[in-house]
Design an enzyme around this catalytic site. Structure first.
Site, PDB file in Angstrom:
ATOM      1  N   HIS A  61       0.862  -1.185   0.000  1.00  0.00           N
ATOM      2  CA  HIS A  61       0.000   0.000   0.000  1.00  0.00           C
ATOM      3  C   HIS A  61       0.898   1.234   0.000  1.00  0.00           C
ATOM      4  CE1 HIS A  61       1.010  -0.621   4.202  1.00  0.00           C
ATOM      5  NE2 HIS A  61       0.474   0.529   4.554  1.00  0.00           N
ATOM      6  N   HIS A  63       1.241   3.947   2.226  1.00  0.00           N
ATOM      7  CA  HIS A  63       1.661   4.717   3.387  1.00  0.00           C
ATOM      8  C   HIS A  63       3.174   4.905   3.313  1.00  0.00           C
ATOM      9  CE1 HIS A  63      -2.104   3.899   6.055  1.00  0.00           C
ATOM     10  NE2 HIS A  63      -2.215   5.020   5.365  1.00  0.00           N
ATOM     11  N   ASP A  65       5.720   4.666   5.226  1.00  0.00           N
ATOM     12  CA  ASP A  65       6.688   3.713   5.747  1.00  0.00           C
ATOM     13  C   ASP A  65       6.860   2.487   4.850  1.00  0.00           C
ATOM     14  OD1 ASP A  65       4.082   2.991   6.486  1.00  0.00           O
ATOM     15  OD2 ASP A  65       4.702   1.977   8.315  1.00  0.00           O
ATOM     16  N   HIS A  66       6.089   2.423   3.757  1.00  0.00           N
ATOM     17  CA  HIS A  66       6.208   1.299   2.829  1.00  0.00           C
ATOM     18  C   HIS A  66       6.696   1.712   1.438  1.00  0.00           C
ATOM     19  CE1 HIS A  66       4.138  -1.771   5.381  1.00  0.00           C
ATOM     20  NE2 HIS A  66       3.739  -0.652   5.970  1.00  0.00           N
ATOM     21  N   HIS A 141      -6.978  -2.869   5.769  1.00  0.00           N
ATOM     22  CA  HIS A 141      -6.288  -1.745   6.399  1.00  0.00           C
ATOM     23  C   HIS A 141      -7.153  -0.498   6.215  1.00  0.00           C
ATOM     24  CE1 HIS A 141      -3.021   0.240   8.268  1.00  0.00           C
ATOM     25  NE2 HIS A 141      -2.465   0.760   7.186  1.00  0.00           N
ATOM     26  N   ASP A 210       0.081  -4.598   7.882  1.00  0.00           N
ATOM     27  CA  ASP A 210      -0.937  -3.549   7.911  1.00  0.00           C
ATOM     28  C   ASP A 210      -2.329  -4.078   7.592  1.00  0.00           C
ATOM     29  OD1 ASP A 210       0.620  -0.493   7.707  1.00  0.00           O
ATOM     30  OD2 ASP A 210       1.756  -2.331   7.406  1.00  0.00           O
ATOM     31  N   HIS A 269       6.953  -5.755  11.407  1.00  0.00           N
ATOM     32  CA  HIS A 269       6.201  -4.491  11.420  1.00  0.00           C
ATOM     33  C   HIS A 269       5.812  -4.085  12.852  1.00  0.00           C
ATOM     34  CE1 HIS A 269       3.155  -1.464  10.192  1.00  0.00           C
ATOM     35  NE2 HIS A 269       3.940  -1.340   9.145  1.00  0.00           N
TER      36      HIS A 269
END
Length: 307
Positions: A61, A63, A65-66, A141, A210, A269
């Site tokens: 996805h 976000h 942090d990814h 998520h 997530d 994670h």
């Protein structure tokens, strides 16, 4: 066999001793990176793995942090004189998101190709690797998010007696064993099923971050040799927070591993507030015995079962 390296195990923000979650998988000279948060390049170098042979990057996805490490990764690939195309895979909107990130990496010496996932699931293979299947499946998520499974199929054993009985010359055996259909000059057709036994157990890897626990996770992870799953919280009083933010506790991950009857589970994670994930492992193991609270750089080679 498949080589697997969990480059980072952190969620939300990188820490001095914990990079953001990213996974590298290598098979038959090809490399697949799943997620690319800030610090992924450093995690690669620390693990002794190289970004140069990456053939595809899959995103769960969008976000930060990814995916926030992508511009730097692209620039590093360009500086390494890469010229072959790079395939990016992710949820709908991938091309728009990547083009925005490439504002700071506008010129690259290689083409970027896009594969946007639509619907509840999508399965694809890489060129020349039909036996290695990658499947994305929707999870739960607070934005559109997918988990990934990777299957390495294993054909049946070559049956010499069947080949001889079918009158197939030895010069065709190797090609048939590789899955090729052969038509001879005199019009005879030989197919792999004429010389191969039943398909044997392959290798199955599943990666999920997530998400709340879902049936789709259990179904797609079923029988996995390795199930890598987020365990963002270990504190028992964080269950409500996990529900509100659409994440998972370690214990929920263990329940999924148990339901899916996987061989082993790696937790990843972690929340930045989770200082020592191993502290909670005994209670996790009470649910699913073969659980590991991983650290950055954990490596494993998944192999076919012995005959």
């Amino acid at each position: 066999m498949i080589d697997v390296c969990l480059l980072g195990t952190g969620g939300m923000m990188p820490l001095p001793n914990r990079f953001l979650t990213a996974l590298m998988v290598r098979y038959n000279g090809k490399s697949i990176l799943v997620d690319c948060g800030e610090g992924t390049q450093i995690a690669l170098r620390k693990s002794g793995w190289s970004p140069k042979p990456i053939d595809v990057i899959c995103f769960t996805h969008y976000h930060a942090d990814h995916i926030s490490g992508l511009p730097g990764m692209l620039l590093t690939m360009g500086n390494a004189e890469r010229t072959e195309p790079l395939l990016l895979v992710g949820p709908k909107g991938l091309q728009r998101v990547v083009k925005a990130l490439r504002t700071i990496a506008p010129e690259l010496p290689f083409e970027i190709q896009y594969h946007e996932i639509e619907g509840d699931s999508d399965e694809f293979t890489l060129p020349g690797m039909n036996e290695f299947r990658i499947k994305a499946f929707k999870v739960n998520h607070n934005i559109l998010c997918y988990g990934y499974t990777m299957h390495l199929d294993r054909i049946g054993k070559f049956d010499v007696e069947r080949a001889k009985a079918s009158g197939i010359e030895m010069k065709f055996w190797n090609r048939l064993q590789k899955g090729e259909t052969i038509t001879t000059d005199d019009g005879k057709v030989f197919t792999p099923d004429m010389v191969l036994g039943e398909q044997r157990k392959g290798i199955h890897l599943t990666y999920v971050t997530d998400s709340r626990p879902t049936d789709s996770i259990a179904e797609n992870a079923e029988g996995s040799d390795l199930f890598i799953c987020e365990g963002m919280y270990g504190e028992e009083d964080k269950l409500q927070k996990a529900r509100e933010n659409k994440h998972m506790t370690m214990y929920e991950a263990a329940e999924l591993a148990k339901k899916a009857q996987v061989e082993q589970m790696w937790l990843t994670h972690y929340s930045p507030s989770l200082v020592n994930p191993k502290e909670y492992l005994p209670k996790v193991k009470d649910i699913f015995k073969n659980s590991v609270a991983t650290k950055d750089g954990r490596v494993i080679t998944l192999r076919f079962e012995e005959d």
